[in-house]
Scaffold this motif. Structure first.
Motif, short mmCIF file in Angstrom:
data_model
loop_
_atom_site.label_atom_id
_atom_site.label_comp_id
_atom_site.label_asym_id
_atom_site.label_seq_id
_atom_site.Cartn_x
_atom_site.Cartn_y
_atom_site.Cartn_z
N MET A 1 0.85 -1.17 0.00
CA MET A 1 0.00 0.00 0.00
C MET A 1 0.90 1.24 0.00
SD MET A 1 -3.00 0.99 2.78
CE MET A 1 -4.15 -0.28 2.33
N ASN A 2 0.61 2.18 -0.89
CA ASN A 2 1.45 3.39 -0.94
C ASN A 2 1.06 4.36 0.17
OD1 ASN A 2 -0.58 5.27 -1.78
ND2 ASN A 2 -0.39 4.57 -3.88
N THR A 3 1.88 5.37 0.36
CA THR A 3 1.68 6.31 1.47
C THR A 3 0.35 7.04 1.37
OG1 THR A 3 4.07 6.60 1.63
CG2 THR A 3 2.70 8.25 2.71
N ASN A 4 -0.04 7.49 0.17
CA ASN A 4 -1.32 8.18 0.03
C ASN A 4 -2.47 7.27 0.43
OD1 ASN A 4 -0.13 10.52 -0.85
ND2 ASN A 4 -0.67 10.25 -2.99
N ALA A 5 -2.41 6.01 0.03
CA ALA A 5 -3.46 5.05 0.38
C ALA A 5 -3.47 4.80 1.89
CB ALA A 5 -3.26 3.75 -0.39
N GLN A 6 -2.30 4.74 2.52
CA GLN A 6 -2.23 4.53 3.97
C GLN A 6 -2.83 5.72 4.72
OE1 GLN A 6 2.01 3.80 4.31
NE2 GLN A 6 1.65 1.62 4.65
N ILE A 7 -2.46 6.92 4.29
CA ILE A 7 -3.02 8.13 4.90
C ILE A 7 -4.53 8.13 4.75
CG2 ILE A 7 -3.21 10.65 4.64
CD1 ILE A 7 -0.16 10.62 4.05
N GLY A 8 -4.99 7.83 3.55
CA GLY A 8 -6.42 7.80 3.28
C GLY A 8 -7.15 6.79 4.14
N GLN A 9 -6.56 5.62 4.32
CA GLN A 9 -7.20 4.59 5.13
C GLN A 9 -7.30 4.99 6.59
OE1 GLN A 9 -8.72 1.64 3.95
NE2 GLN A 9 -9.57 1.89 6.00
N VAL A 10 -6.24 5.61 7.12
CA VAL A 10 -6.29 6.07 8.51
C VAL A 10 -7.36 7.15 8.66
CG1 VAL A 10 -4.99 7.19 10.38
CG2 VAL A 10 -3.91 5.40 8.99
N LEU A 11 -7.45 8.06 7.69
CA LEU A 11 -8.47 9.10 7.74
C LEU A 11 -9.87 8.50 7.68
CD1 LEU A 11 -6.86 11.83 5.46
CD2 LEU A 11 -7.17 11.93 7.94
N LYS A 12 -10.07 7.53 6.82
CA LYS A 12 -11.37 6.87 6.72
C LYS A 12 -11.72 6.14 8.01
CE LYS A 12 -14.25 3.88 3.85
NZ LYS A 12 -15.15 3.73 4.95
N ASP A 13 -10.73 5.47 8.60
CA ASP A 13 -10.96 4.78 9.87
C ASP A 13 -11.39 5.77 10.96
OD1 ASP A 13 -10.25 2.39 8.64
OD2 ASP A 13 -8.24 2.34 9.53
N LEU A 14 -10.74 6.93 11.00
CA LEU A 14 -11.09 7.95 11.99
C LEU A 14 -12.52 8.44 11.77
CD1 LEU A 14 -7.79 10.04 12.00
CD2 LEU A 14 -8.77 8.84 13.98
N ARG A 15 -12.89 8.65 10.52
CA ARG A 15 -14.24 9.12 10.20
C ARG A 15 -15.27 8.05 10.57
NH1 ARG A 15 -17.43 8.85 5.82
NH2 ARG A 15 -15.78 8.03 4.46
N ASP A 16 -14.96 6.81 10.23
CA ASP A 16 -15.87 5.70 10.56
C ASP A 16 -16.05 5.55 12.07
OD1 ASP A 16 -16.26 5.15 7.88
OD2 ASP A 16 -14.90 3.42 7.85
N GLU A 17 -14.96 5.73 12.83
CA GLU A 17 -15.03 5.64 14.29
C GLU A 17 -16.02 6.65 14.87
OE1 GLU A 17 -11.08 6.17 15.88
OE2 GLU A 17 -10.33 4.37 14.87
N ARG A 18 -16.12 7.78 14.22
CA ARG A 18 -17.02 8.83 14.70
C ARG A 18 -18.41 8.75 14.09
NH1 ARG A 18 -12.05 9.78 15.41
NH2 ARG A 18 -11.24 11.25 16.93
N GLY A 19 -18.56 7.91 13.07
CA GLY A 19 -19.86 7.77 12.41
C GLY A 19 -20.23 8.96 11.56
N TRP A 20 -19.21 9.67 11.06
CA TRP A 20 -19.44 10.86 10.25
C TRP A 20 -19.51 10.51 8.78
CZ3 TRP A 20 -15.16 14.64 12.41
CH2 TRP A 20 -15.50 15.02 13.71
N SER A 21 -20.32 11.25 8.04
CA SER A 21 -20.30 11.18 6.59
C SER A 21 -19.20 12.12 6.09
CB SER A 21 -21.65 11.63 6.02
OG SER A 21 -21.85 13.02 6.26
N LEU A 22 -18.87 12.01 4.82
CA LEU A 22 -17.90 12.95 4.25
C LEU A 22 -18.43 14.38 4.34
CD1 LEU A 22 -16.64 11.00 1.13
CD2 LEU A 22 -15.25 11.74 3.06
#
Length: 71
Positions: A1-22
């Motif tokens: 997984m490249n760095t951009n994809a890793q950053i994106g996944q961590v950001l998505k995980d954080l958003r999912d943890e909070r139950g937020w939409s984009l």
């Protein structure tokens, strides 16, 4: 997984943890939901300033954010 994809996944995980939409995240950080979605998908490379603004929306520092990155 490249760095951009890793950053994106961590950001998505954080958003999912909070139950937020984009849209909700966009309102919190003052950014377009399409841009945020592209960052999460690893399609966009956020500037350090943009990344700092996004992670601050989650109440994190950049140091705390990068500590969540996989090895």
């Amino acid at each position: 997984m490249n760095t951009n994809a890793q950053i994106g996944q961590v950001l998505k995980d954080l958003r999912d943890e909070r139950g937020w939409s984009l849209r909700e995240l966009g309102l919190v950080v003052g950014m377009n939901k399409t841009y945020l979605g592209d960052v999460e998908l690893g399609k966009r490379n956020p500037t350090i300033n943009s990344l700092e603004k996004i992670v601050a929306g989650y109440g994190l520092t950049l140091k705390e954010f990068f500590a969540r990155m996989p090895d």
